[in-house]
Design a protein around this motif. Structure first.
Motif, PDB file in Angstrom:
ATOM      1  N   ARG A  53      42.020  37.180  41.644  1.00  0.00           N
ATOM      2  CA  ARG A  53      40.917  38.501  41.251  1.00  0.00           C
ATOM      3  C   ARG A  53      39.513  38.112  41.665  1.00  0.00           C
ATOM      4  NH1 ARG A  53      44.197  40.208  35.660  1.00  0.00           N
ATOM      5  NH2 ARG A  53      46.422  41.187  36.843  1.00  0.00           N
ATOM      6  N   ARG A  54      39.417  37.074  41.086  1.00  0.00           N
ATOM      7  CA  ARG A  54      38.195  36.247  41.319  1.00  0.00           C
ATOM      8  C   ARG A  54      37.059  36.602  42.785  1.00  0.00           C
ATOM      9  NH1 ARG A  54      38.876  32.821  37.398  1.00  0.00           N
ATOM     10  NH2 ARG A  54      39.236  31.201  38.652  1.00  0.00           N
ATOM     11  N   CYS A  65      33.745  39.832  47.210  1.00  0.00           N
ATOM     12  CA  CYS A  65      33.185  40.098  48.324  1.00  0.00           C
ATOM     13  C   CYS A  65      32.450  41.711  47.632  1.00  0.00           C
ATOM     14  CB  CYS A  65      34.504  40.366  48.797  1.00  0.00           C
ATOM     15  SG  CYS A  65      34.093  41.061  50.209  1.00  0.00           S
ATOM     16  N   GLU A  66      31.564  42.373  48.568  1.00  0.00           N
ATOM     17  CA  GLU A  66      31.373  43.446  47.713  1.00  0.00           C
ATOM     18  C   GLU A  66      31.684  44.957  47.472  1.00  0.00           C
ATOM     19  OE1 GLU A  66      27.726  43.671  51.311  1.00  0.00           O
ATOM     20  OE2 GLU A  66      28.051  42.070  51.557  1.00  0.00           O
ATOM     21  N   LEU A  67      33.091  44.544  49.443  1.00  0.00           N
ATOM     22  CA  LEU A  67      34.018  46.032  49.184  1.00  0.00           C
ATOM     23  C   LEU A  67      34.626  46.016  47.863  1.00  0.00           C
ATOM     24  CD1 LEU A  67      34.952  44.479  52.882  1.00  0.00           C
ATOM     25  CD2 LEU A  67      33.437  46.259  52.231  1.00  0.00           C
ATOM     26  N   PRO A  68      35.452  46.829  47.899  1.00  0.00           N
ATOM     27  CA  PRO A  68      36.242  47.636  46.649  1.00  0.00           C
ATOM     28  C   PRO A  68      37.473  46.246  46.944  1.00  0.00           C
ATOM     29  CG  PRO A  68      35.620  49.019  48.182  1.00  0.00           C
ATOM     30  CD  PRO A  68      34.934  48.285  49.038  1.00  0.00           C
ATOM     31  N   ASP A  69      38.057  45.421  45.301  1.00  0.00           N
ATOM     32  CA  ASP A  69      38.559  44.977  45.270  1.00  0.00           C
ATOM     33  C   ASP A  69      39.598  45.051  46.185  1.00  0.00           C
ATOM     34  OD1 ASP A  69      36.878  43.751  43.886  1.00  0.00           O
ATOM     35  OD2 ASP A  69      37.811  43.815  41.822  1.00  0.00           O
ATOM     36  N   PRO A  91      40.558  36.301  31.683  1.00  0.00           N
ATOM     37  CA  PRO A  91      39.713  35.322  32.517  1.00  0.00           C
ATOM     38  C   PRO A  91      39.557  34.172  33.251  1.00  0.00           C
ATOM     39  CG  PRO A  91      39.631  34.591  29.882  1.00  0.00           C
ATOM     40  CD  PRO A  91      40.147  35.892  30.078  1.00  0.00           C
ATOM     41  N   ASP A  92      41.413  33.188  32.897  1.00  0.00           N
ATOM     42  CA  ASP A  92      41.291  32.544  33.481  1.00  0.00           C
ATOM     43  C   ASP A  92      43.054  32.489  33.587  1.00  0.00           C
ATOM     44  OD1 ASP A  92      41.434  30.436  35.314  1.00  0.00           O
ATOM     45  OD2 ASP A  92      39.726  29.209  34.168  1.00  0.00           O
ATOM     46  N   ARG A 103      37.546  30.175  49.563  1.00  0.00           N
ATOM     47  CA  ARG A 103      38.056  29.536  48.187  1.00  0.00           C
ATOM     48  C   ARG A 103      38.191  28.216  48.636  1.00  0.00           C
ATOM     49  NH1 ARG A 103      42.974  28.049  49.276  1.00  0.00           N
ATOM     50  NH2 ARG A 103      44.456  29.736  50.563  1.00  0.00           N
ATOM     51  N   LYS A 104      37.828  27.296  47.931  1.00  0.00           N
ATOM     52  CA  LYS A 104      37.805  26.057  47.168  1.00  0.00           C
ATOM     53  C   LYS A 104      39.888  26.059  46.666  1.00  0.00           C
ATOM     54  CE  LYS A 104      33.764  24.053  46.944  1.00  0.00           C
ATOM     55  NZ  LYS A 104      34.121  23.477  48.469  1.00  0.00           N
TER      56      LYS A 104
END
Lengths: 463, 363
Positions: A248-249, A254-258, A359-360, A425-426
């Motif tokens: 989700r993060r 990204c600036e596009l919708p989720d 949150p996590d 992503r890492k």
């Protein structure tokens, strides 16, 4: 043999020809410490095992069983049956995890859960399915009593359930439902030719021998032609933990919708509609055929037919998950190349859904997918599909593995409205927690193993 | 040793068709080597020569379209003693590709069956129909040899990565780089003629038809060299041990793109036997692709090779100590063949492009 006969339905274990529509599941890995006790247990178990024929008549509960190579050895299956078994199955998943499946980093077998490693002694997997949660618990209790009665032990167990948004979703997606990232899962399942599930779409109809032993495959070959192996299949089990909060993060970064970013990563909207098709009204009751599309080739002179295509990844990115898992006509060689690398997926999600505002990812409350697939050759089918997921080169995005499945850091290029975006992503989003390769024998073979009566089991079946 | 399938001959019914793995020795990170000697009757040589001429004249776009072969070379060589009937000839194929052995042959069978038939069609046992490809894979595996030593100057990169990086280094955008591997330009008559003349005059040189200018660099020459030298029979064991001990980068000199050393002591000629037959005397195949004209490349290579590598020939091959190593290799080279290359750039250029653009699709 090319056709599945009526009597074969009573021999083929359930969940293979068609998926169960039983939303609650449990998986028990059993250690067979002693061959005699193992066979006595199997002798009682086999009377409960659900066949494809039972499934045709409607079910409220289902029992199935599969064995590792070592499990078959411990049950005393004669060497003449074991010796010719393929190397992939004999070696097992853990031995091939690093080289073939890229289970590295957090997915390294050294980090797998206790009970799910090859050395932990899980020789048989009992799979239970039920209509309700309490019914599943009763089945598990019954299975445990049966295992205990024969002084065998359970080295691992897990429960799972489908997470349907609605009964319609469940039905439209072939019995699977939402996985934890929020997607309708299993929308592109092949159907075995000659089975009742065979559809009209040529991409979904696959020769029986691609999944069932003892039948002709696309190359005209018959794998496991003896009576003992006929109607069996090889089963791959993987416990895949999903990092939902991390996913989700990334969507939010990204600036596009989720929902659009998520769809670009997967290649389908969360409801299953493919991005290759024009954006549908996802809230409409009438939905198009979820598989009536192809990817097309930029080198083709024009469209091969009137189905929608997207050769440049304008709608469905070139590196999207569904392009890799089933490339259709996208690879060099087209359908001739991909049709020999299909898998029948029968997995189920495990763990509670992560609340929207969490949150996590809570490390103690793992959630993910108990991945199960069937194939006639693990190396040719499951392992090749896995390698496609980890290889960007084949899909013209060198250096970009599957953004969902890559075990290490990953990047992904997506396009939308003429602009290019890049996701990074890492840490992994999906981590392998264990797994194994199993034989899912026909019910006749289960009886032969249980009673050690192999008369007639060596008979070669006509081609 | 021949990469002979466990099944040996042609099983009528394959109970457990294995998905063939890569032979150890032929794998170097994402690069794979395929080396196969396929026998044919003497009269088929005439047809093969004719077909090779046809392949040289026609632009070989079928292979280029798919961007998974770095370099591939077909060579016709005389019969090897002890491996068949008098007059039989062998066609040798040496390719470098990314992917796996089984997927490589499946892909060839799916998209290149017409070209394959021109080259292998008259070889003993080659399936007439490439579909389904399982028989073709089995036949390929039967004739395949494992490399005793394999080198690639950039083993971490796939053909597509290399091409895209070269386009980026020549000033191309990520979009251009993507187009370079996804679109095959239409060739006009002049381009076709130029390509045909080039391949007829210099069949040992790389000339990627229809490639982006960044992928095909003017003024750069890349050539292939295939050398088969006789091994002193009693030194065969020592040669194997010596090859096993060579450093991984032993051939990282003289502008070498790829190099392989293959011991040719057994070959299959299914017209005689499904079992591998001994080659008398055994041979050592050295196949390489390097910068420059072949003779220049051999001289440069031999001047730069370490004493350990030079000993591969000098200590184990008949006649190797009698003249200069470069002269020895040059005299034993195979002359009759055709080279395919996916890109035409020097080793230094490829390495620089990959260093500058390790992720060539990124803006």
């Amino acid at each position: 043999m090319t056709a599945i006969r009526e009597q074969d339905h009573t021999d083929i274990q359930g969940n293979l020809l068609t998926p169960y529509a039983l939303p609650y599941g449990a998986f028990l890995l059993v250690n067979i410490a002693d061959g005699d006790r193992g066979r006595a247990w199997l002798d009682e178990l086999v009377e409960r095992v659900t066949s494809a024929g039972d499934q045709d008549r409607g079910l409220t509960a289902a029992w199935n069983v599969a064995f590792t190579y070592e499990g078959l050895q411990r049950l005393g299956v004669p060497e003449r049956f074991l010796r010719p078994l393929p190397q992939d199955f004999r070696e097992g998943m853990e031995a091939r995890a690093a080289d073939r499946l890229e289970d590295i980093g957090e997915s390294d077998p050294g980090c797998w859960e206790e009970g799910l490693r090859q050395g932990d002694g899980g020789h048989a997997m009992v799979m239970l399915r039920a209509k309700t949660d309490p019914a599943r618990d009763e089945l598990v209790e019954e299975a445990r009593q049966l295992i205990g009665k024969h002084e065998l032990t359970v080295v691992y167990d897990d429960a799972s359930s489908l997470v349907p948004e609605s009964p319609e979703d469940l039905q439209k997606c072939g019995g699977s439902a939402r996985e934890h990232f929020g997607f309708a899962d299993g929308c592109s399942q092949p159907a075995i030719e000659g089975s009742r599930a065979a559809g009209k779409d040529k991409y979904q109809r696959v020769k029986a021998g691609e999944f069932l032993l003892g039948y002709r495959d696309f190359d005209g070959l018959v794998t496991g032609r003896t009576r003992f192996f006929r109607n069996g299949s090889f089963m791959v089990f993987r416990k895949l933990e999903q990092r939902v909060a991390a996913f989700r993060r990334i969507l939010r970064s990204c600036e596009l919708p989720d929902d659009l970013v998520a769809a670009k990563i997967v290649g389908r909207w969360d409801t299953g509609e493919p991005l290759v098709m024009d954006q549908p009204d996802r809230h409409s009751d009438s939905r198009p055929d979820l598989n009536d599309f192809r990817y097309g080739s930029p080198m083709a002179d024009g469209p091969a037919d009137d189905r929608p295509e997207d050769p440049w990844g304008e709608r469905c990115p070139l590196g999207a998950h569904i392009r890799r898992a089933f490339p259709r006509d996208a690879l060099v060689g087209g359908d001739l190349r991909t049709r020999r690398h299909r898998i029948l997926r029968r997995g189920m999600p495990y763990g509670e859904a992560l609340p929207e505002n969490a949150p996590d990812d809570a490390p103690d409350e793992g959630r993910g997918l108990l991945f199960i697939c069937f194939n006639a050759s693990i190396a040719r089918q499951f392992e090749i599909v896995q390698s496609w997921c980890l290889d960007g080169n084949l899909f013209d995005v060198p250096g970009e593995p599957d953004f969902l499945l890559a075990p290490a850091e990953a990047t992904m290029t997506i396009k939308h409205d003429g602009r290019t975006y890049r996701l990074r992503r890492k840490d992994p989003l999906v981590v392998t927690r264990g797994g194994g390769y199993f034989l899912y024998p026909g019910i006749g073979a289960l009886r032969a193993i249980a009673t050690r009566s192999y008369a007639g089991q060596e008979d070669r079946l006509p081609a | 040793m021949a990469g002979h399938s466990a099944a040996g001959g042609a099983p009528a019914a394959i109970d457990w068709p294995e998905w063939e793995d890569d032979l150890p020795g032929n794998v170097l990170e994402c690069v794979r080597a395929f080396t196969a000697f396929a026998p044919m009757p003497w009269w088929a040589v005439l047809l093969l020569r004719l077909n090779l001429t046809v392949v040289k004249i026609l632009p070989n776009t079928a292979l280029r379209k798919h961007h998974f072969v770095y370099f591939g070379r077909w060579t016709l060589l005389p019969g090897l003693r002890g491996t068949g009937r008098r007059g039989d000839r062998y066609v040798l194929i040496e390719t470098n590709f990314n992917g796996s052995f089984a997927e490589y042959l499946d892909t060839l069978a799916a998209v290149l069956f017409k070209n394959l038939k021109k080259i292998w069609g008259h070889c003993y046992g080659c399936p007439r129909d490439m579909q389904p490809p399982s028989e073709f894979r089995r036949w390929g595996r039967m004739h395949e040899l494992a490399a005793a030593h394999y080198f690639c100057a950039y083993p971490e990169a796939t053909v597509k990565q290399i091409e895209m990086a070269l386009v980026r280094q020549s000033g191309g955008s990520p979009e251009e780089a993507l187009r370079a591997i996804r679109v095959m330009p239409r060739l006009n008559l002049l381009q076709r003629l130029r390509g045909a003349v080039g391949r007829l005059r210099r069949p040992y040189q790389v000339e990627p038809v229809g490639a982006h200018p960044g992928v095909k660099r003017d003024g750069t020459v890349v050539s292939a060299l295939s050398v088969l030298t006789p091994v002193t029979p009693e030194k065969l064991g020592a040669l194997r041990e010596h090859l096993a001990e060579l450093e991984r980068d032993a051939f990282d000199v003289g502008g070498t793109h790829v190099a392989r050393l293959v011991v040719v002591d057994h070959l299959v000629n299914e017209k005689v036997s499904a079992e591998p037959l001994p080659v008398e005397p055994p041979g050592l195949l050295f196949g390489a692709v390097g910068d420059g004209e072949p003779r220049q490349y051999v001289d440069r290579l031999c001047n730069a090779l370490s004493p350990e590598v030079r000993r591969v020939w000098v200590d184990h091959c008949s006649g190797a100590g009698e003249s200069s190593l470069a002269g020895y290799l040059w005299d034993n080279r195979m002359r009759d063949g055709l080279l395919y290359g996916g890109y035409k750039a020097s080793v230094a250029d490829v390495r620089a492009a990959l260093a500058d653009y390790p992720d060539p699709g990124r803006a």
